[in-house]
Enzyme design. Structure first.
Site, mmCIF file in Angstrom:
data_model
loop_
_atom_site.group_PDB
_atom_site.id
_atom_site.type_symbol
_atom_site.label_atom_id
_atom_site.label_comp_id
_atom_site.label_asym_id
_atom_site.label_seq_id
_atom_site.Cartn_x
_atom_site.Cartn_y
_atom_site.Cartn_z
ATOM 1 N N LYS A 101 12.886 3.323 0.348
ATOM 2 C CA LYS A 101 11.248 3.555 1.305
ATOM 3 C C LYS A 101 11.153 3.173 2.131
ATOM 4 C CE LYS A 101 6.882 4.826 -0.627
ATOM 5 N NZ LYS A 101 6.305 4.603 -2.394
ATOM 6 N N SER A 112 3.002 8.888 -2.751
ATOM 7 C CA SER A 112 3.807 8.634 -0.930
ATOM 8 C C SER A 112 5.485 8.557 -1.289
ATOM 9 C CB SER A 112 2.606 7.441 -1.329
ATOM 10 O OG SER A 112 3.663 6.209 -1.921
ATOM 11 N N SER A 115 2.537 7.274 -7.456
ATOM 12 C CA SER A 115 3.792 7.958 -6.555
ATOM 13 C C SER A 115 4.897 8.025 -6.633
ATOM 14 C CB SER A 115 3.177 6.499 -4.947
ATOM 15 O OG SER A 115 1.778 7.164 -4.578
#
Ligand SMILES: [Mg+2]
Ligand SMILES: [Zn+2]
Lengths: 490, 497, 95
Positions: free
Chosen positions: A78, A158, A182
């Site tokens: 990420k 997210s 998330s």
């Protein structure tokens, strides 16, 4: 080499160890898959050369017999994790081409165990969002589509890039972070497994901060076992993070497959909310039945302050974020805009660098901390937070884990909820409670809805009791027998 | 309420009331929350870690030594040590504040209320209440004069540990304010928690000044109600005693003038300009500060063990007040001498090294007057004295044993200061040994009386005039004659009592 | 309405985010909507409840006073928009 990309992490590690294929081979297969999957917009930076370099080094270690637990396995990272010498942006324009001179502890742990990095994954800007639509690089497209439809769906957020990359078989597993859901909500939206461990299990050092008291890193993976393997590597005490827990990291994979007989599963009645699709309700009942069959005892519990978790979160998280994001001022790194004086330069830099949702949250956070409002908002929210944590403590007196749906809906269409922030925030209604309380929680894919979209169930455990969470989610995974994969359209 | 604390205005009498915030840099090797070195004189950004530069994802980890020094200082201020405290963020934007916030302690500081006894120059003393002491990070440095169009930022100081010592508004005159800072400095130096170097900015004071009508302060002390005091202005970072006094005097006059013209004082931060001797407003008014303090979520509550506090307490050195009392009883020093020796210059250790077997009063005088004067002239601290304590002791011994007179000793001291070696060697080399041989003195006296019969008659009539002969003898003998012997011989020869 | 354009203007200055004049009103409405939704927190009785500021029941770890970091000027200024001789060069600050 699609056979190599469809392997689970566990199967790939076994294959690498038995020399069925090399790291360079499986890495190349994933590099090709990543390139072919660009329409998904899951990666914001592909690092094929670095990947092959790391893979070659892994192959050397495999040959030398000095392989680490993740040796040779290609993963996605990420973009919230700072990766030495590789651009990290948190998917915000304000970081520009920020080139970190340091490696986050979590990624250092993974690479130290032999993992290979394929590149950086898309996400909501500064991890603020539940649909991946706030990314400066544009939204990620969920590999899943409504049966017979062609509309682009959100993978959730997210960690939308992480979930998508895993669901689309373009990496064996991915790092993710979870501040209000998330990891778990995108896992649920993409038919993948995602766990947010106990707060303090994974070091936050080198991870771009959103809300420090809530942020936790964790993996998104294809299976519960894969998630356990990844978390074992990611977690561990780190003296550089004052909130890191100084405890041993167990071999989490050893809990997967363990009997769950006799465990008491709490079903919180407050998670039955108005407007939740019947299919989710049904799936939840199904999950309860599966665990019962596996020998668990089901108990009704009450978490009376559940409905206040989201509003409390929308005080605490923006407040912390407003301060955490003050360092993005254009002075030492990142974007610097023009202006007539220093104040204007700050204001223009931050106006141009941050997207709409980030600005909204910084303003809310600044407002709730400002003179005259601190007690009414921030302190109040932190008191409500304590009550939410107390609810869980109460529940642990009668149960060992909780079972709930992960999200109140399946993946929805891109653009559908962007106009209504509160509707968007409600995505996290079931997940945000454990961020506030710091508890481990996992989302396991459990079935498809009528549209053919995956749905997830969430298991919540006591602090530091990821072991039980893994045993239960393993049992759930086995009972659900979820094998569906998104049909490849990209 | 003494008259000297009031200032005459056109419309009546005013009083100044002050509280000070002293920022003392902790004498640590590394920073408060990072492992970068603390020091002076390094190149730009050389003592900066990625934590200090507030890179994304960097996190603070608290320095144990700094906590210990805060506790030590708190004990030295007879203050309450808070076993549980907390770090908060103070949010504001400035280019030398990399995080966009300062980590400080807001409503739960590590040290609570205490007090300090301060002496005025006339020997009288007063007590200043300490409100709190907290730990916080220093900011970096902005350099404005290297480029006409840009500011250069050096973060070497960023993240350095500071102890902020906040006094209650118990100071009334600029002299009291300076004396208070001196006393705090003496305590810090004695404790070893801060080197007290004002010039390097390791000790700086923010002075909160307000004025009120005569009698207002007394009412404030009785009720603890701030409404009896005026609106205060904070003068930032004044780093010398002289500037503290100048700044206060200017600021008080400025406020009185505004009030007497019917205006009101705006609470604001002001800067002292030493070249003009003025204070001026630092921030524009529309930018009212709102620091949005909240607990730093990267840090957990700081909990310290009562046993550790006890341990630290047991290791405390003798503090200036106790030392002063002891110097008076042990060596028979006057309160004045004892106060100067235990003041912020920390002359006491030097004194105690020199005094063994010597006349304490003489040793004290030499240190307080001659040595301190010479050090001050060259801008030196006692710790860097070119003359060791053993040489002062030797010099006093020469006086005590009549080898040199007090007067010649001054000459010897000049040569010592010039680096010519030990006092005995200087006396030897330069032939400064005092003449006590009565024969030699008698010869000179007889010669002078013979040569000045008129003067001799005058002395017989008016014995005080003998001083003229003493001077002549001394002159003749290059000041080396023993003054007592000279006097006795002159009196005998001239037949006066 | 609790949050109005003036509030947004003030908060935006504190947060150093430029907001065009014409956006203040819509932004105020949006934030006010969110704040009204947040106001349901007032239904919770929190009298005597200790605020929870961290998710872990732990106290602050302390490190030894040892120099372990620094002397990395190149890393510190590696991403600087402007740097000269190891300094960060920033817009002229007028005090
Ligand atoms: Mg201050
Ligand atoms: Zn301060």
């Amino acid at each position: 080499m699609s056979a190599l990309t469809s392997l689970t992490l566990k199967a790939a590690l076994d294959g690498l160890k038995s020399k069925a294929f090399s790291s360079v081979e499986i890495t190349q297969a994933h590099i090709d898959a990543v390139a072919a999957a660009r329409p998904l917009n899951a990666f914001v930076l592909e690092t094929p050369e670095k990947a092959l370099e790391m893979a070659a080094a892994s192959d050397a270690r495999l040959a030398a017999g000095s392989a680490g637990p993740l040796e040779g396995a290609p993963l996605g990272i990420k973009d919230l994790f700072c990766t030495e010498g590789v651009r990290a942006t948190a998917c915000s324009k304000i970081l520009g081409d920020f080139n970190p001179q340091y490696e986050s502890t979590v990624t250092a742990n993974l690479f130290g165990d032999g993992a290979v990095m394929l590149g950086k994954l898309n996400m909501d800007e500064f991890a603020m969002g539940s649909s991946n639509e706030t990314s400066a690089f544009g939204p990620v497209i969920n590999p899943w589509k409504v049966k017979g439809g062609n509309q682009s769906l959100t993978p959730g957020g997210s960690s939308g890039g992480s979930a998508t990359a895993v669901a689309a078989d373009i990496c064996l597993g991915a790092t993710a972070t979870d501040t209000g859901g998330s990891i778990r909500q995108p896992a649920a939206f993409t038919g993948t497994v995602g766990i947010k461990p106990t707060y303090g299990r994974c070091s936050r050092w080198g991870v771009v901060a959103f809300a420090s008291s809530l942020d936790q890193a964790g993996p998104i993976a294809k299976t519960v076992e894969d998630a356990a393997i990844l978390l074992t590597s990611m977690a561990g005490h780190d003296a550089k993070d004052s909130t890191s827990l100084d405890v041993e990291t167990p071999d989490f994979a050893s809990f997967v497959g363990k009997s769950v007989k006799g465990l008491r599963i709490g079903v919180p009645k407050e998670y039955r909310i108005d407007g939740m699709p019947a299919e989710i309700e049904t799936l939840w009942e199904q999950g309860i039945a599966w665990l019962k069959e596996a020998g668990c005892e089901i108990v009704d519990v009450s978490l009376p302050h559940t409905k206040y978790a989201l509003p409390a979160y929308y005080i605490v998280a923006p407040a912390e974020a407003s301060s955490n994001l003050a360092r993005y001022d254009g002075m030492r790194y990142g974007l610097r805009a023009e202006g007539a004086n220093l104040t204007e330069i700050y204001e223009n830099t931050r106006a141009q660098g941050f997207g709409a949702e980030v600005k909204r949250r910084i303003l809310i956070g600044t407002y709730v901390l400002s003179a005259g409002y601190y007690d009414a908002y921030y302190l109040k929210a932190q008191r409500v937070r304590r009550r939410i944590a107390d609810d869980f403590d109460q529940a642990w007196e009668t149960c060992d884990a909780l079972l709930t749906p992960t999200a109140p809906s399946a993946a929805f269409a891109l653009g559908e909820r962007m106009a209504d922030p509160i509707a968007m925030y409600l995505n996290d209604v079931f997940t945000v409670t454990t961020n506030l309380a710091g508890l481990p929680s996992i989302s396991v894919p459990a079935g498809l809805d009528a549209n053919g979209l995956p749905l997830g169930l969430q298991l919540i455990g006591r602090a530091l009791d990821e072991g039980t969470v893994f045993s239960l989610s393993g049992a759930l995974e086995k009972a659900a027998g979820f094998r569906a994969r998104a049909e490849k359209w990209w | 309420m003494s008259k000297e604390n009031t200032i005459k205005g056109r419309t009546g009498d005013w009083e100044i009331v002050m509280g000070l915030e002293i920022h003392a840099q902790v004498a640590s090797k590394s920073k408060l929350f990072s492992g970068a070195a603390v020091g002076f004189g390094a190149g730009p950004n050389e003592q900066v870690s990625l934590v200090d530069a507030a890179m994304p994802g960097m996190l603070p980890v608290l320095n144990k030594f700094c906590v210990e020094q805060a506790v030590r200082t708190g004990l030295g201020l007879k203050a309450k040590i808070n076993l549980k405290s907390r770090f908060d963020r103070k949010n504001y934007f400035y280019p030398d504040l990399p995080q966009g916030y300062q980590i400080s302690q807001f409503d739960q500081p590590i040290v609570g209320e205490g007090e300090v006894l301060v002496e005025r120059d006339d020997g009288s003393s007063f007590v200043v209440g300490i409100e709190r002491l907290h730990l916080e990070q220093d900011a970096g440095k902005s350099i404005h004069d290297l480029d006409p169009n840009a500011t250069y930022v050096d973060l070497n100081r960023s993240g350095t540990a500071l102890m902020e010592i906040v006094s209650r508004p118990h100071l009334r005159t600029s002299e009291e304010a300076a004396a208070y800072v001196k006393k705090i400095r003496a305590i810090l130096i004695t404790l070893g928690t801060c080197d007290g170097d004002l010039e390097k900015g390791n000790l700086r004071a923010d002075v909160n000044v307000s004025v009120c009508r005569a009698g207002g302060y007394e009412k404030f002390r009785q009720t603890d109600d701030f409404k009896h005091l005026g609106t205060r202005c904070e003068i930032k970072n004044v780093n010398s005693y002289r500037y503290i006094q100048q700044a206060i005097e200017y600021e008080a006059r400025r406020q009185i003038e505004i009030l007497e013209d019917g205006g009101t004082i705006i609470q604001e931060t002001r800067l002292f300009d030493p070249t003009k001797g003025e204070t001026r407003s630092m921030r524009s008014k529309e930018e009212a500060m709102d620091y949005r303090y909240f607990p730093d979520p990267d840090l957990l509550p700081l909990v310290i063990d009562a046993a550790w506090v006890k341990e630290i307490e047991a290791s405390l050195p003798e503090l200036p007040d106790a030392k002063k009392a002891r110097l008076q009883t042990q060596y028979g020093l006057s309160p004045y001498d004892a106060r100067v020796l235990t003041g912020d210059g920390d002359l006491a250790a030097f004194f105690e090294t020199a005094v063994a077997g010597r006349d304490a009063k003489l040793i004290a005088n030499w240190i307080i007057n001659d040595l301190s004067g010479a050090l001050a002239k060259d801008g030196l601290e006692i710790a860097n004295s070119p003359i060791p304590a053993s040489d002062i002791a030797e010099l006093v011994k020469l006086i005590e044993t009549d080898v040199v007179s007090s007067k010649i000793a001054k000459v010897v001291f000049e040569h010592m200061w010039a680096g010519e070696g030990s006092p005995a060697a200087i006396v030897e080399k330069r032939g400064l040994v005092q003449v006590t041989d009565t024969g030699a003195i008698e010869a000179v006296v007889d010669k002078l009386i013979a040569a000045n019969p008129g003067q001799a008659e005058a002395v017989k009539a008016k014995p005080q005039a003998i001083g003229w002969f003493v001077g002549q003898v001394m002159k003749e003998m290059a000041g080396k004659a023993n003054p007592a012997a000279v006097n006795a011989i002159l009196k005998a020869r001239l037949g006066v009592e | 309405m609790a949050v109005d354009a003036a509030t947004v203007r003030k908060v935006a200055l504190l947060a150093r985010i430029a907001i065009p004049e014409e956006s203040l009103e819509p932004m105020a409405r949006e934030i006010d909507g969110i704040m009204s939704w947040i106001d349901q927190l007032n239904e919770v009785d929190t009298d005597g409840v200790e605020p929870m500021t961290s998710a872990v029941a732990m106290t602050l770890p302390l490190r030894e006073d040892v120099v372990t970091d620094g002397a990395v000027v190149e890393k510190v200024v590696a991403n600087a928009p402007k740097t000269i001789d190891g300094f960060f060069v920033v817009p002229k600050v007028v005090e």
